[in-house]
Design an enzyme around this catalytic site. Structure first.
Site, PDB file in Angstrom:
ATOM      1  CG  ASP A  85       5.220  -2.550  -5.774  1.00 29.03           C
ATOM      2  OD1 ASP A  85       5.867  -2.882  -6.998  1.00 29.03           O
ATOM      3  OD2 ASP A  85       5.111  -3.795  -5.300  1.00 29.03           O
ATOM      4  CG  LEU A  86       3.648   5.855  -6.819  1.00 30.32           C
ATOM      5  CD1 LEU A  86       4.730   6.659  -5.912  1.00 30.32           C
ATOM      6  CD2 LEU A  86       3.703   6.594  -8.335  1.00 30.32           C
ATOM      7  CG  ASP A  87       0.578   6.364  -4.093  1.00 34.09           C
ATOM      8  OD1 ASP A  87       1.345   6.894  -3.105  1.00 34.09           O
ATOM      9  OD2 ASP A  87       0.742   7.012  -5.241  1.00 34.09           O
ATOM     10  CD  GLU A  88       0.225  -0.916  -6.959  1.00 34.89           C
ATOM     11  OE1 GLU A  88       0.576  -1.943  -6.658  1.00 34.89           O
ATOM     12  OE2 GLU A  88      -0.201  -0.281  -8.042  1.00 34.89           O
TER      13      GLU A  88
END
Length: 289
Positions: free
Chosen positions: A231-234
């Site tokens: 989950d990109l940047d999460e």
């Protein structure tokens, strides 16, 4: 005489008597607690603990100590790890064209502020090969063109993993590495890859975020260090910080302040990882500072 030192980290279902059981085990096996921290999470019903201790009974070997505690861990359904406190974790840094975080980490490493070994620096560009050479660290240039095919990306990431395996890497730090990692690579590095980015997300995506923020008149800028997930940047957040800014500052000033915050936040996250202070709690972290 210097005694072997360990750091024990654990999580398990929360119930009475865990601290008593752990401290009792250590006392019974000739160990002296140097420092200890614990936390019970009412939401997840999990208990977390970090214990730094010295093994003072020379008749109890490392192998015996680990085997005996493994029995306790099984009984209490613990997710536990016993780390050699004197062993320096091996860290690989990945970077693209923006080098402030790389430079800061290397300086802290050379100054003895980060208890790590750095056997490799990886980049999709060549800007920092001389910086790596000045620290006597092997530099691996793994180019990946804009719009590269999935096959080209897969080959490049296989090479990344090969470097990780060949160098027994414990931690991968994305020090402004401007490539999105595939879900497969994220899974391979799960729990041992840390990323840093500005804290404007999900606002001000894309190029020149500090210029975008200046246009909107933001009053706070900051940075977030987190574990890498698909989950990109999460991923689970490890550390964050902010600085106040005002209308008189130019975009270049905001950028400089933001980069300083990024360096400090990333360095803290790396230091806490190296010192075994971070425990995963679902989508969150427990950080014993």
């Amino acid at each position: 005489m210097t005694h072997p030192e360990y750091i024990l980290t654990l999580s398990c279902p929360d119930h009475r008597g865990i601290v008593h059981r752990v401290s009792g085990f250590l006392a019974e096996n000739g160990c002296n607690i140097i420092d200890s921290a614990q936390f019970g999470d009412a939401q997840s019903q999990l208990f977390f603990m970090r214990v730094h201790f010295a093994s003072e009974d020379a008749s109890i070997s490392d192998e015996t100590l680990r085997a005996r505690f493994a029995e306790v861990a099984r009984e209490l359904k613990m997710n536990a790890e016993l780390h050699d406190a004197h062993k320096k974790p091996r860290m690989m840094i990945m970077v693209s064209k923006i080098g402030h975080c790389l430079n800061d980490l290397l300086f802290r490493y050379r100054s003895g502020l980060l208890h790590v070994e750095i056997p490799a620096i990886v980049s999709n560009h060549t800007e920092f090969y001389q910086l790596a050479a000045s620290y006597n660290i092997p530099f691996h240039h793994l180019p990946l063109k804009a719009g590269a095919s999935p096959e080209a990306k897969r080959i490049q990431e296989e090479r990344v993993l090969e470097i990780v395996r060949d160098n027994d890497i414990d931690l991968v730090v994305l020090a402004r590495y401007m490539q999105i990692l595939s879900p497969q690579l994220c899974e391979a590095l799960r729990g041992r890859a840390i990323n840093i980015h500005h804290s404007f997300l999900p606002s001000f995506k894309g190029a020149k975020p500090y210029y975008q923020a200046h246009e909107r008149g933001v009053k706070l800028i900051g940075a977030t260090a987190h574990f890498v997930t698909s989950d990109l940047d999460e991923g689970p957040i490890i550390e964050q910080d902010v600085e106040r800014v005002d209308h008189a500052m130019e975009p270049e000033t905001l950028t400089a302040i933001g980069r300083d915050v990024e360096c400090v936040v990333l360095a803290r996250a790396v230091k806490w990882f190296v010192e075994q202070r971070i425990l995963l709690n679902g989508h969150k972290t427990v950080v014993f500072k």
